[in-house]
Design an enzyme around this catalytic site. Structure first.
Site, PDB file in Angstrom:
ATOM      1  CB  CYS A  10      -0.278   5.184  12.343  1.00  0.00           C
ATOM      2  SG  CYS A  10       0.540   3.973  11.322  1.00  0.00           S
ATOM      3  N   GLY A  36      -4.688   1.678  15.318  1.00  0.00           N
ATOM      4  CA  GLY A  36      -3.608   0.743  15.021  1.00  0.00           C
ATOM      5  C   GLY A  36      -3.317  -0.119  16.223  1.00  0.00           C
ATOM      6  CG  ASN A 110      -1.893   8.574  10.445  1.00  0.00           C
ATOM      7  OD1 ASN A 110      -2.835   9.281  10.765  1.00  0.00           O
ATOM      8  ND2 ASN A 110      -2.058   7.482   9.731  1.00  0.00           N
ATOM      9  N   GLY A 111       0.173   7.666   7.684  1.00  0.00           N
ATOM     10  CA  GLY A 111      -0.089   7.919   6.269  1.00  0.00           C
ATOM     11  C   GLY A 111       0.737   7.004   5.395  1.00  0.00           C
ATOM     12  CE1 TYR A 253     -14.839   0.122  10.647  1.00  0.00           C
ATOM     13  CE2 TYR A 253     -12.622   0.652   9.969  1.00  0.00           C
ATOM     14  CZ  TYR A 253     -13.488  -0.149  10.645  1.00  0.00           C
ATOM     15  OH  TYR A 253     -13.026  -1.222  11.341  1.00  0.00           O
TER      16      TYR A 253
END
Ligand code: SF4
Length: 474
Positions: A10, A36, A110-111, A253
């Site tokens: 996210c 996302g 996020n996570g 990435y």
């Protein structure tokens, strides 16, 4: 290119104290769309209740001028999502908004919280009702717990109950909060726009798009409270309790090459990884070709060190979304085909060094190699700018199961055979780490090395809320 089977996590963006906070948040989310693409949401407030709009799809699909105008307020937080925990559903779009005894709160996360299932079990046994299947919802139950409400440091205290990876934005009636887990697994930065408004983002590329000046990172374990009075820092655990474990895969990435992540420019790190790969695995060839888009920086580094010309072997369609976020395999395959076309003139009768950022299942890479062969490549030497991925990630990156990770069940030689390349080399773990030069930075490399920053127990997944149960080191 990472396999379509790798799902992203996210992106977060927030603005405190700007008349165009909602529009800036829209732009900040747009700049982080790569983090996302399943859903997007914005919450905003002034003196009244929190306004919310969220939905499935890209930022540009969820929002239009009218909606942004309806949300217009001086404080806003936003979220783009790929589901890592909780299914791909409208109900799980973020930010989540709930009413509790102290008013309203909006949460963007996020996570991946690895103890979410255990916490949820506990609450449900006492009659609590959950509206989503997302791990994030346990945070609001923790916030609303009477014992936590009385505390002056309620948010740090609540966050000390969480295990796993989290970068968070919380919007209350009187404050905005930005927080990061004690390991700092996911990035989060603070910026400032002209006029003084504070901006928070997952990546610095989002600061750039709104002309915000980078101020600093939210530090691992830090809770930054933003009010009209300025910024205040608190700590989830005493400073220095944990050694940071920044996710190296952000550098390999995920993050935008234009961003500085964990204090270093992503393009520079990736180019260094390609250069190191050229030193570790040289081969004679006519051209260095990246598999777009993420391997471009590494291929550039490989070409610079090897002295072999960098060439474009593929063209990319800008009109197709990132393939790996498509939920159905059939759709993904079609999107991959539509996205990349081989430039036959760069490839025919030539010895190619093909640079990849990482190989997950291997199916997508195999398809690209096949396309290069079909276009007449004489030799193909695959160079991967990260080590083999052999282990699962528990911290928000949804790799496939270990059985599906090609490197967890095959040797490098077997992978070479499967991919049908003339030679195959991966960047070594030490080589990869030598490219992130910041002296006081420590990285999580668990998906490559199997060394997790936390103790890992065995997979448990009865509720489907999380796939594994972990026990933190004390
Ligand atoms: S296991 Fe890999 S993807 Fe997950 S946080 Fe660690 S380095 Fe990142």
């Amino acid at each position: 290119m990472v396999s379509p089977s790798v799902k992203h996590h996210c992106g977060l963006f927030g603005v405190y104290g700007h008349p165009d906070a909602v529009h800036l948040t829209y732009l900040g989310l747009y700049a982080q769309q790569h983090r996302g693409q399943e859903s997007a949401g914005i919450c905003s407030r002034n003196d009244g209740p929190i306004c919310r709009r969220a939905g499935m799809g890209l930022v540009t699909e969820v929002f239009n001028r009218r909606i942004l105008e309806e949300l217009r307020n001086p404080i806003a937080i936003g979220h783009v999502r790929y589901s890592t925990t909780g299914s791909c559903h409208d109900v799980n779009t973020q930010p989540l908004v709930v009413n509790y005894s102290r008013g309203q709160v909006a949460v963007a996360h996020n996570g991946n919280l690895i103890n979410a299932r255990l916490l949820r079990n506990e609450y449900e046994e006492h009659g609590a009702i959950f509206n989503t299947t997302s791990d994030t919802e346990v945070i609001v139950h923790l916030l609303a717990k009477p014992g936590h409400l009385d505390k002056d440091n309620d948010v740090p205290h609540v966050l000390s109950h969480l295990q796993g990876a989290y970068a968070l934005l919380l919007l209350f009636g009187d404050r905005m909060i930005a927080a990061r887990d004690p390991f700092g697994l996911r990035p989060l930065v603070l910026g400032r726009v002209a006029g003084g408004a504070i901006v928070v983002a997952s990546e610095t590329c989002a600061l750039d798009i709104v002309d915000a000046e980078f101020v600093r990172e939210v530090l691992p374990g830090e809770v930054v409270t933003i009010t009209d009075g300025g910024l205040r820092s608190q700590w989830i655990v005493p400073e220095g309790t944990y050694r940071p474990a920044y996710c190296i895969f952000e550098q390999v990435y995920f993050a935008n090459p234009a961003s500085d992540v964990f204090g270093e420019n992503v393009h520079r790190v990736r180019r260094a990884m390609g250069a190191q790969l050229a030193r570790e695995a040289p081969v004679e060839a006519d051209a260095v070709i990246p598999i777009p888009n993420c391997a471009r920086c590494a291929a550039l580094g490989y070409a610079q060190v090897s002295g072999i010309p960098y060439e474009r072997g593929f063209t990319t369609s800008h009109y197709v979304g990132r393939s790996f976020i498509m939920p159905e395999q059939g759709q993904r395959d079609m999107v991959v085909k539509m996205k990349l076309s081989v430039i036959k003139d760069s490839v025919k009768d030539r010895r190619l060094i093909v640079v990849e950022d990482s190989v997950v299942r291997g199916t997508t890479t195999r398809g690209k190699i096949g396309a290069l062969r079909k276009a007449g490549a004489k030799e193909i030497h695959l160079r991967v700018a990260s080590p083999p991925i052999r282990h699962p990630c528990y911290f928000g990156i949804d790799f496939p199961t270990p059985e599906e990770l090609i490197a967890s069940r095959r040797s490098v030689e077997e992978i070479r055979n499967y991919l049908e390349v003339d030679s195959l080399h991966y960047l070594s773990l030490d080589g990869m780490l030598s490219c992130v030069k910041h002296p006081d930075r420590h990285y999580c490399t668990a998906c490559f090395s199997g060394k997790y920053p936390m103790e890992v127990n065995h997979p448990v997944s009865k509720l489907g809320l999380e796939r594994y149960q972990l026990k933190m080191f004390e």
